[in-house]
Motif scaffolding. Structure first.
Motif, PDB file in Angstrom:
ATOM      1  N   HIS A 271      -6.511 -36.650 -38.116  1.00  0.00           N
ATOM      2  CA  HIS A 271      -5.057 -36.526 -37.944  1.00  0.00           C
ATOM      3  C   HIS A 271      -4.215 -37.287 -38.973  1.00  0.00           C
ATOM      4  CE1 HIS A 271      -5.556 -34.415 -34.133  1.00  0.00           C
ATOM      5  NE2 HIS A 271      -6.485 -35.293 -33.832  1.00  0.00           N
ATOM      6  N   VAL A 272      -4.830 -37.821 -40.010  1.00  0.00           N
ATOM      7  CA  VAL A 272      -4.068 -38.554 -41.022  1.00  0.00           C
ATOM      8  C   VAL A 272      -4.404 -38.000 -42.399  1.00  0.00           C
ATOM      9  CG1 VAL A 272      -3.512 -40.816 -41.994  1.00  0.00           C
ATOM     10  CG2 VAL A 272      -4.120 -40.629 -39.573  1.00  0.00           C
ATOM     11  N   GLY A 273      -3.392 -37.857 -43.240  1.00  0.00           N
ATOM     12  CA  GLY A 273      -3.599 -37.367 -44.592  1.00  0.00           C
ATOM     13  C   GLY A 273      -3.306 -35.883 -44.713  1.00  0.00           C
ATOM     14  N   ILE A 274      -3.426 -35.380 -45.944  1.00  0.00           N
ATOM     15  CA  ILE A 274      -3.191 -33.959 -46.213  1.00  0.00           C
ATOM     16  C   ILE A 274      -4.408 -33.377 -46.931  1.00  0.00           C
ATOM     17  CG2 ILE A 274      -0.700 -34.289 -46.313  1.00  0.00           C
ATOM     18  CD1 ILE A 274      -0.855 -33.990 -49.352  1.00  0.00           C
ATOM     19  N   PRO A 275      -4.581 -32.051 -46.855  1.00  0.00           N
ATOM     20  CA  PRO A 275      -5.741 -31.435 -47.499  1.00  0.00           C
ATOM     21  C   PRO A 275      -5.770 -31.678 -49.004  1.00  0.00           C
ATOM     22  CG  PRO A 275      -4.740 -29.909 -45.943  1.00  0.00           C
ATOM     23  CD  PRO A 275      -3.811 -31.079 -46.064  1.00  0.00           C
ATOM     24  N   THR A 276      -6.961 -31.740 -49.534  1.00  0.00           N
ATOM     25  CA  THR A 276      -7.159 -31.984 -50.965  1.00  0.00           C
ATOM     26  C   THR A 276      -6.401 -30.970 -51.810  1.00  0.00           C
ATOM     27  OG1 THR A 276      -9.361 -32.845 -50.442  1.00  0.00           O
ATOM     28  CG2 THR A 276      -8.918 -32.264 -52.738  1.00  0.00           C
ATOM     29  N   MET A 277      -6.512 -29.700 -51.441  1.00  0.00           N
ATOM     30  CA  MET A 277      -5.886 -28.636 -52.222  1.00  0.00           C
ATOM     31  C   MET A 277      -4.372 -28.786 -52.272  1.00  0.00           C
ATOM     32  SD  MET A 277      -6.258 -24.532 -51.688  1.00  0.00           S
ATOM     33  CE  MET A 277      -5.244 -24.512 -50.210  1.00  0.00           C
ATOM     34  N   ALA A 278      -3.773 -29.306 -51.196  1.00  0.00           N
ATOM     35  CA  ALA A 278      -2.323 -29.482 -51.161  1.00  0.00           C
ATOM     36  C   ALA A 278      -1.876 -30.671 -51.995  1.00  0.00           C
ATOM     37  CB  ALA A 278      -1.862 -29.667 -49.714  1.00  0.00           C
ATOM     38  N   ALA A 279      -2.769 -31.653 -52.178  1.00  0.00           N
ATOM     39  CA  ALA A 279      -2.387 -32.881 -52.875  1.00  0.00           C
ATOM     40  C   ALA A 279      -2.428 -32.744 -54.390  1.00  0.00           C
ATOM     41  CB  ALA A 279      -3.306 -34.021 -52.429  1.00  0.00           C
ATOM     42  N   ILE A 280      -3.344 -31.921 -54.902  1.00  0.00           N
ATOM     43  CA  ILE A 280      -3.532 -31.856 -56.360  1.00  0.00           C
ATOM     44  C   ILE A 280      -2.263 -31.403 -57.094  1.00  0.00           C
ATOM     45  CG2 ILE A 280      -4.905 -30.905 -58.250  1.00  0.00           C
ATOM     46  CD1 ILE A 280      -7.186 -30.499 -56.235  1.00  0.00           C
ATOM     47  N   PRO A 281      -1.593 -30.313 -56.680  1.00  0.00           N
ATOM     48  CA  PRO A 281      -0.381 -29.920 -57.410  1.00  0.00           C
ATOM     49  C   PRO A 281       0.701 -30.998 -57.396  1.00  0.00           C
ATOM     50  CG  PRO A 281      -1.157 -28.124 -56.039  1.00  0.00           C
ATOM     51  CD  PRO A 281      -1.933 -29.327 -55.628  1.00  0.00           C
ATOM     52  N   GLN A 282       0.810 -31.755 -56.299  1.00  0.00           N
ATOM     53  CA  GLN A 282       1.788 -32.846 -56.258  1.00  0.00           C
ATOM     54  C   GLN A 282       1.458 -33.908 -57.295  1.00  0.00           C
ATOM     55  OE1 GLN A 282       2.713 -34.429 -52.343  1.00  0.00           O
ATOM     56  NE2 GLN A 282       1.991 -32.562 -51.361  1.00  0.00           N
ATOM     57  N   ALA A 283       0.174 -34.253 -57.398  1.00  0.00           N
ATOM     58  CA  ALA A 283      -0.242 -35.254 -58.378  1.00  0.00           C
ATOM     59  C   ALA A 283      -0.013 -34.758 -59.799  1.00  0.00           C
ATOM     60  CB  ALA A 283      -1.714 -35.598 -58.170  1.00  0.00           C
ATOM     61  N   ALA A 284      -0.384 -33.504 -60.048  1.00  0.00           N
ATOM     62  CA  ALA A 284      -0.201 -32.940 -61.383  1.00  0.00           C
ATOM     63  C   ALA A 284       1.276 -32.898 -61.764  1.00  0.00           C
ATOM     64  CB  ALA A 284      -0.810 -31.544 -61.446  1.00  0.00           C
ATOM     65  N   GLN A 285       2.132 -32.536 -60.805  1.00  0.00           N
ATOM     66  CA  GLN A 285       3.573 -32.513 -61.067  1.00  0.00           C
ATOM     67  C   GLN A 285       4.084 -33.899 -61.435  1.00  0.00           C
ATOM     68  OE1 GLN A 285       5.961 -31.232 -57.739  1.00  0.00           O
ATOM     69  NE2 GLN A 285       7.895 -31.662 -58.782  1.00  0.00           N
ATOM     70  N   ALA A 286       3.637 -34.915 -60.705  1.00  0.00           N
ATOM     71  CA  ALA A 286       4.075 -36.279 -60.992  1.00  0.00           C
ATOM     72  C   ALA A 286       3.661 -36.704 -62.395  1.00  0.00           C
ATOM     73  CB  ALA A 286       3.492 -37.234 -59.954  1.00  0.00           C
ATOM     74  N   LEU A 287       2.423 -36.405 -62.764  1.00  0.00           N
ATOM     75  CA  LEU A 287       1.944 -36.770 -64.100  1.00  0.00           C
ATOM     76  C   LEU A 287       2.687 -36.002 -65.186  1.00  0.00           C
ATOM     77  CD1 LEU A 287      -1.900 -36.849 -63.324  1.00  0.00           C
ATOM     78  CD2 LEU A 287      -0.417 -38.826 -63.733  1.00  0.00           C
ATOM     79  N   GLN A 288       2.941 -34.727 -64.944  1.00  0.00           N
ATOM     80  CA  GLN A 288       3.661 -33.919 -65.931  1.00  0.00           C
ATOM     81  C   GLN A 288       5.086 -34.415 -66.120  1.00  0.00           C
ATOM     82  OE1 GLN A 288       3.057 -30.125 -64.065  1.00  0.00           O
ATOM     83  NE2 GLN A 288       0.980 -29.878 -64.880  1.00  0.00           N
ATOM     84  N   GLU A 289       5.750 -34.757 -65.032  1.00  0.00           N
ATOM     85  CA  GLU A 289       7.121 -35.238 -65.151  1.00  0.00           C
ATOM     86  C   GLU A 289       7.211 -36.570 -65.892  1.00  0.00           C
ATOM     87  OE1 GLU A 289       8.965 -33.151 -61.101  1.00  0.00           O
ATOM     88  OE2 GLU A 289       8.827 -35.328 -61.241  1.00  0.00           O
TER      89      GLU A 289
END
Length: 441
Positions: A271-289
């Protein structure tokens, strides 16, 4: 046990299924929350919900036997004098001596070294066997500081500062007394046979500014030689990645909720955290920005099982992946040869998750000397190396089919999703359309 499946008058509750009823009754009888290992068992959107768009007319595939698809990855190019070069983008995640036997830790080192990749220490410190058999070893620096040794830290090829874990972000791990052997107690400066709970946060900082100071200290200790990783559990990924980069990380390790653990509360795991697949685009967006994508490398873990998962994670923005549960299965965990012994413990091969009990018949998640001796580190290391090779070859096969000469050339444009949830989380189109749910125009 009576089989009620053929009785058409019985209807099982979707809310109160038999597993839920059993857990309520167990809690009522014992007054204790459930502890187990492994990872989340609920079904969540995962890499199986994505497909690659192979080349046909509009894309040109590469010939598998004649045209190269590179897999080499360099980690730590941002600040380290000696970046870590791995020959496959598949690494071994941190798993502690204590949670695992010394033989298992040695086997992980042997398998990783055979294919030119890295393994990671985990909570509890570095064993001589692990360092001796690992050509590339990452030293985890955790909130508990169990087994923390500056001399061992200087022997490492990289340092991973752990802020969170996918199976239990915001919580600490557990090592029950039956696994605190003489050697584990000595390495962790703990009393033998007493349950241990790891801290959920580092004792000497309260935020990202303090983390920057800690990273500077670690760089001084190692003379700026080795990369510094920051590991986070997948929750508020976009902001966590930006803060890790601002603090000075060379590499960000992102662990999704499908990641494994040696032991923690089941309520945490599910019940804690988010799926791996959902997290990767967020991380990539942060690095790209921040203008550092591929300069600050992203390692993704949590539910990586095959070469398709590897390739899809990279296409979404990862530089490499880490495996934990899958690596243990490759060593021999949950093997059918031990099914009778699993059943004697109330489980079965393929279902065993009571790593905290220390009774693993495969000799992997145990400190029992007799059980540990069952695991041959040389043979187990060979099995792991074989598995890592297969993951790499599978990922290369898919990349070539998309016309890519390096795994890092894979991109979101190469993917489509099979359902709306996966499309929204991965930020790729629903198959057969150009619709990305939630995309702002």
């Amino acid at each position: 046990m009576t089989d009620y499946s053929s009785n058409p008058t019985l209807r099982e509750s979707a809310t109160y299924g038999r597993d839920v009823i059993h857990e309520i009754q167990r809690a009522a009888e014992t007054g204790i929350y459930d502890i187990r290992g492994w990872g989340a068992k609920r079904k969540v959107p995962h890499f199986d919900d994505l497909l690659f768009l192979g080349a046909s007319m509009s894309r040109y595939p590469l010939e598998g036997y004649r045209e190269k698809c590179d897999t080499r990855v360099t980690l730590g190019t941002r600040h380290a004098k000696k970046p870590l070069v791995i020959e496959t983008p598949v690494t071994i995640a941190g798993m502690s001596f204590g949670a695992l036997s010394a033989q298992a830790k040695e086997a992980l080192g042997r398998g990783a070294s055979e294919v030119g990749t890295s393994t990671t220490t985990g909570d509890g410190g570095m064993t001589a066997e692990e360092r001796g058999e690992s050509t590339k070893l990452v030293y985890q620096y955790l909130p508990s500081r169990y087994g923390m040794n500056p001399d061992d830290l200087r022997k490492a090829d990289a340092i991973e500062v752990v802020l969170g874990q996918g199976a239990k972000p915001g919580g600490g791990g557990m090592l029950l007394g039956q696994k605190i052997s003489d050697r584990v107690a000595q390495m962790r400066t703990l009393p033998k046979g007493i349950d241990q709970r790891s801290a959920c946060r580092h004792p000497d900082w309260t935020g990202p500014d303090d983390l920057a100071i800690k990273i500077a200290e670690l760089r001084e200790i190692t003379d700026w030689q080795v990369p510094i990783y920051i590991k986070v559990g997948a929750t508020r990924t976009y902001y966590d990645v930006k803060l890790a980069v601002k603090a000075g990380a060379d590499v960000v390790v992102l662990d999704g909720m499908q990641g494994g653990t040696a032991a923690t509360q089941e309520v945490f795991i599910e019940h804690v955290g988010i799926p791996t697949m959902a997290a990767i685009p967020q991380a990539a967006q942060a690095l790209q920005e921040m203008g550092v994508h591929r300069e600050v490398q992203l390692i993704v873990s949590g539910g990586i099982r095959n070469g398709a998962d590897v390739a899809k994670a990279i296409a979404l923005g990862a530089d490499a992946v880490a495996i934990g549960t899958a690596a243990l299965i490759a060593l021999g965990d949950n093997h059918p040869r031990y099914d009778e012994e699993y059943r004697q413990m109330g489980s079965a091969a393929g279902f065993y998750d009571d790593f905290q009990e220390g009774k693993c018949p495969a000799g992997i998640s145990t400190q029992d000397p007799e059980l540990s001796q069952r695991l041959d580190p040389v043979a187990a290391g060979k099995r792991l190396a074989n598995y890592l090779r297969v993951l790499t070859l599978e990922a290369q096969t898919l990349a070539r089919a998309c016309g890519k000469s390096h795994l890092h050339h894979l991109e979101p444009e190469d993917l489509v999703a099979l359902n709306v949830e996966a499309a929204a989380m991965a930020r790729v189109p629903l198959a057969g359309t150009d619709w990305v749910p939630g995309q702002r125009f």
